[in-house]
Motif scaffolding. Sequence first.
Motif, PDB file in Angstrom:
ATOM      1  N   ALA A   1       0.819  -1.208   0.000  1.00 21.20           N
ATOM      2  CA  ALA A   1       0.000   0.000   0.000  1.00 21.20           C
ATOM      3  C   ALA A   1       0.850   1.254   0.000  1.00 21.20           C
ATOM      4  CB  ALA A   1      -0.939  -0.007   1.211  1.00 21.20           C
ATOM      5  N   GLY A   2       2.074   1.173   0.562  1.00 21.36           N
ATOM      6  CA  GLY A   2       2.948   2.333   0.584  1.00 21.36           C
ATOM      7  C   GLY A   2       3.388   2.769  -0.801  1.00 21.36           C
ATOM      8  N   ASP A   3       3.327   1.868  -1.763  1.00 19.46           N
ATOM      9  CA  ASP A   3       3.696   2.195  -3.140  1.00 19.46           C
ATOM     10  C   ASP A   3       2.528   2.756  -3.928  1.00 19.46           C
ATOM     11  OD1 ASP A   3       6.251   1.199  -2.657  1.00 19.46           O
ATOM     12  OD2 ASP A   3       5.657  -0.837  -3.204  1.00 19.46           O
ATOM     13  N   HIS A   4       1.369   2.857  -3.301  1.00 24.09           N
ATOM     14  CA  HIS A   4       0.165   3.293  -3.992  1.00 24.09           C
ATOM     15  C   HIS A   4      -0.508   4.431  -3.232  1.00 24.09           C
ATOM     16  CE1 HIS A   4       0.833  -0.703  -5.681  1.00 24.09           C
ATOM     17  NE2 HIS A   4       0.148  -0.298  -6.729  1.00 24.09           N
ATOM     18  N   SER A   5      -1.020   5.392  -3.980  1.00 28.89           N
ATOM     19  CA  SER A   5      -1.759   6.488  -3.370  1.00 28.89           C
ATOM     20  C   SER A   5      -3.196   6.097  -3.071  1.00 28.89           C
ATOM     21  CB  SER A   5      -1.735   7.714  -4.288  1.00 28.89           C
ATOM     22  OG  SER A   5      -0.425   8.223  -4.396  1.00 28.89           O
ATOM     23  N   ILE A   6      -3.757   5.193  -3.887  1.00 30.87           N
ATOM     24  CA  ILE A   6      -5.132   4.719  -3.689  1.00 30.87           C
ATOM     25  C   ILE A   6      -5.143   3.208  -3.856  1.00 30.87           C
ATOM     26  CG2 ILE A   6      -7.521   4.770  -4.527  1.00 30.87           C
ATOM     27  CD1 ILE A   6      -6.948   7.551  -5.675  1.00 30.87           C
TER      28      ILE A   6
ATOM     29  N   LEU B   1      -6.068   5.527   1.460  1.00 32.25           N
ATOM     30  CA  LEU B   1      -5.569   6.717   0.786  1.00 32.25           C
ATOM     31  C   LEU B   1      -4.196   7.045   1.358  1.00 32.25           C
ATOM     32  CD1 LEU B   1      -8.497   9.313   0.436  1.00 32.25           C
ATOM     33  CD2 LEU B   1      -7.608   7.733  -1.281  1.00 32.25           C
ATOM     34  N   LEU B   2      -3.208   7.188   0.485  1.00 30.59           N
ATOM     35  CA  LEU B   2      -1.842   7.510   0.898  1.00 30.59           C
ATOM     36  C   LEU B   2      -1.345   6.567   1.985  1.00 30.59           C
ATOM     37  CD1 LEU B   2      -2.172  11.426   0.890  1.00 30.59           C
ATOM     38  CD2 LEU B   2      -1.273   9.940  -0.919  1.00 30.59           C
ATOM     39  N   GLY B   3      -1.697   5.294   1.827  1.00 32.38           N
ATOM     40  CA  GLY B   3      -1.216   4.262   2.735  1.00 32.38           C
ATOM     41  C   GLY B   3      -1.948   4.166   4.051  1.00 32.38           C
ATOM     42  N   THR B   4      -3.036   4.916   4.206  1.00 30.87           N
ATOM     43  CA  THR B   4      -3.778   4.937   5.468  1.00 30.87           C
ATOM     44  C   THR B   4      -5.169   4.353   5.288  1.00 30.87           C
ATOM     45  OG1 THR B   4      -2.610   6.951   6.126  1.00 30.87           O
ATOM     46  CG2 THR B   4      -4.629   6.417   7.326  1.00 30.87           C
ATOM     47  N   PRO B   5      -5.585   3.393   6.123  1.00 29.41           N
ATOM     48  CA  PRO B   5      -6.932   2.825   6.006  1.00 29.41           C
ATOM     49  C   PRO B   5      -7.997   3.893   6.241  1.00 29.41           C
ATOM     50  CG  PRO B   5      -5.534   1.415   7.353  1.00 29.41           C
ATOM     51  CD  PRO B   5      -4.785   2.690   7.155  1.00 29.41           C
ATOM     52  N   MET B   6      -9.024   3.823   5.426  1.00 33.22           N
ATOM     53  CA  MET B   6     -10.146   4.759   5.515  1.00 33.22           C
ATOM     54  C   MET B   6     -11.413   3.984   5.868  1.00 33.22           C
ATOM     55  SD  MET B   6      -8.690   7.665   4.696  1.00 33.22           S
ATOM     56  CE  MET B   6      -9.820   8.840   3.937  1.00 33.22           C
ATOM     57  N   PRO B   7     -12.435   4.645   6.432  1.00 28.03           N
ATOM     58  CA  PRO B   7     -12.565   6.086   6.663  1.00 28.03           C
ATOM     59  C   PRO B   7     -11.940   6.583   7.963  1.00 28.03           C
ATOM     60  CG  PRO B   7     -14.596   5.009   7.277  1.00 28.03           C
ATOM     61  CD  PRO B   7     -13.691   3.920   6.749  1.00 28.03           C
ATOM     62  N   GLY B   8     -11.340   5.694   8.741  1.00 32.18           N
ATOM     63  CA  GLY B   8     -10.804   6.110  10.030  1.00 32.18           C
ATOM     64  C   GLY B   8      -9.723   7.170   9.928  1.00 32.18           C
ATOM     65  N   GLY B   9      -8.999   7.194   8.784  1.00 27.05           N
ATOM     66  CA  GLY B   9      -7.896   8.145   8.637  1.00 27.05           C
ATOM     67  C   GLY B   9      -8.265   9.427   7.942  1.00 27.05           C
ATOM     68  N   VAL B  10      -9.561   9.708   7.802  1.00 27.48           N
ATOM     69  CA  VAL B  10     -10.007  10.884   7.045  1.00 27.48           C
ATOM     70  C   VAL B  10      -9.363  12.171   7.565  1.00 27.48           C
ATOM     71  CG1 VAL B  10     -11.986  12.400   6.647  1.00 27.48           C
ATOM     72  CG2 VAL B  10     -12.186   9.980   6.185  1.00 27.48           C
ATOM     73  N   ALA B  11      -9.409  12.410   8.860  1.00 27.82           N
ATOM     74  CA  ALA B  11      -8.912  13.669   9.421  1.00 27.82           C
ATOM     75  C   ALA B  11      -7.427  13.862   9.169  1.00 27.82           C
ATOM     76  CB  ALA B  11      -9.206  13.719  10.920  1.00 27.82           C
ATOM     77  N   ALA B  12      -6.673  12.766   9.197  1.00 21.23           N
ATOM     78  CA  ALA B  12      -5.225  12.864   9.012  1.00 21.23           C
ATOM     79  C   ALA B  12      -4.831  12.953   7.542  1.00 21.23           C
ATOM     80  CB  ALA B  12      -4.543  11.658   9.647  1.00 21.23           C
TER      81      ALA B  12
ATOM     82  N   ARG C   1       1.818   5.529  -6.696  1.00 23.75           N
ATOM     83  CA  ARG C   1       2.286   6.868  -6.326  1.00 23.75           C
ATOM     84  C   ARG C   1       3.058   7.487  -7.498  1.00 23.75           C
ATOM     85  NH1 ARG C   1       2.321   8.619  -0.916  1.00 23.75           N
ATOM     86  NH2 ARG C   1       1.659   7.028   0.592  1.00 23.75           N
ATOM     87  N   GLY C   2       2.861   8.774  -7.716  1.00 22.00           N
ATOM     88  CA  GLY C   2       3.579   9.486  -8.757  1.00 22.00           C
ATOM     89  C   GLY C   2       2.993   9.342 -10.141  1.00 22.00           C
ATOM     90  N   SER C   3       1.903   8.589 -10.269  1.00 20.85           N
ATOM     91  CA  SER C   3       1.310   8.380 -11.590  1.00 20.85           C
ATOM     92  C   SER C   3       0.287   9.466 -11.908  1.00 20.85           C
ATOM     93  CB  SER C   3       0.618   7.014 -11.651  1.00 20.85           C
ATOM     94  OG  SER C   3      -0.489   6.964 -10.759  1.00 20.85           O
TER      95      SER C   3
END
Length: 315
Positions: free
Chosen positions: A5-10, A69-80, A35-37
């Motif tokens: 997941a760290g290699d991917h933005s979504i 999103l950006l390596g963070t599980p959602m929706p829990g990471g929305v604020a960050a 990421r970067g695409s």
Amino acid sequence: MTTGAGDHSIVTRGLTKRFRGGQLAVDDLHLSVPRGSVFGFLGPNGSGKTTTIRMLLGLVAPTQGGWDLLGTPMPGGVAAVLPRVGALVEGPAFYPYLSGEANLRRYDAADPKADPRTASRRIGLALDRVGLAAAAGKRYRAYSLGMRQRLAIAAALLGPRELLVLDEPTNGLDPQGTREVRALVREIAADGTTVFVSSHLLAEVEQMCTHVGVMRTGRLVAQGPIAGLLGGEAVTVRVETPDTAEAAAVLAGLGLEGVRTGDGQAVAELGGHAPERVTAALVAAGVAVRGLAVQRPSLEDVFVGLTGEGFDVDG
């Protein structure tokens, strides 16, 4: 978290959205955006693109499935995570009687994390980045469509962004406005931001994007680097000649496959053969060659091959 997941933005895992009444808008979506695409999210109107984007940004709750999103599980990471994401969804909305700069000031003031002491600097940088510094004091109602889209992208770039999500950014633009937005997307990506672009215009996506995902009736039917998707399709050679039978015989003799004739042409799959070798063989055989063209597959060809249908390629 998903492996890699760290290699991917979504990254999405079985993302599904069913509305009241049973309408299935997005069906078991497994999407990976490197990421970067510059990732083109492609499909006809009504294929589920905007619903997917709204789920990714936490605006609509999925019926089932998960996403990062950006390596963070959602929706829990929305604020960050969302402060690191810029978005333009379903067109820009600005006050027509205010200048471009004044409109951005209102966007910036709505961000609780934005420091008002540095607002002028942020706004100036955003306007400069989209090429609107000279038009900062001009009223929004006097902006062209291309300028309005660029101002909307500037609003999405008021803070540092690792991911930019654009829903139909060239929709309704004239050719000049389309070129402006296309060039801007490339510049943003060159600075290291992942750009996720939803569109129903195949030709635009082919010119702008490095990767693509193709949606049809809520399902993802293909994804990957554009070069890889196009590389799986046959390259053809078309020979315009009054001697179609003789030309077809030469092409077959060279080992080309799929040889056929019609409408004053002999056509075959080029395969690994060099076009200049084909031309030399035709001339040596006395074939009257009026024209020879190598036709490489387009994104439209790939889509038709995947789904059996086409959609808007020009707007």
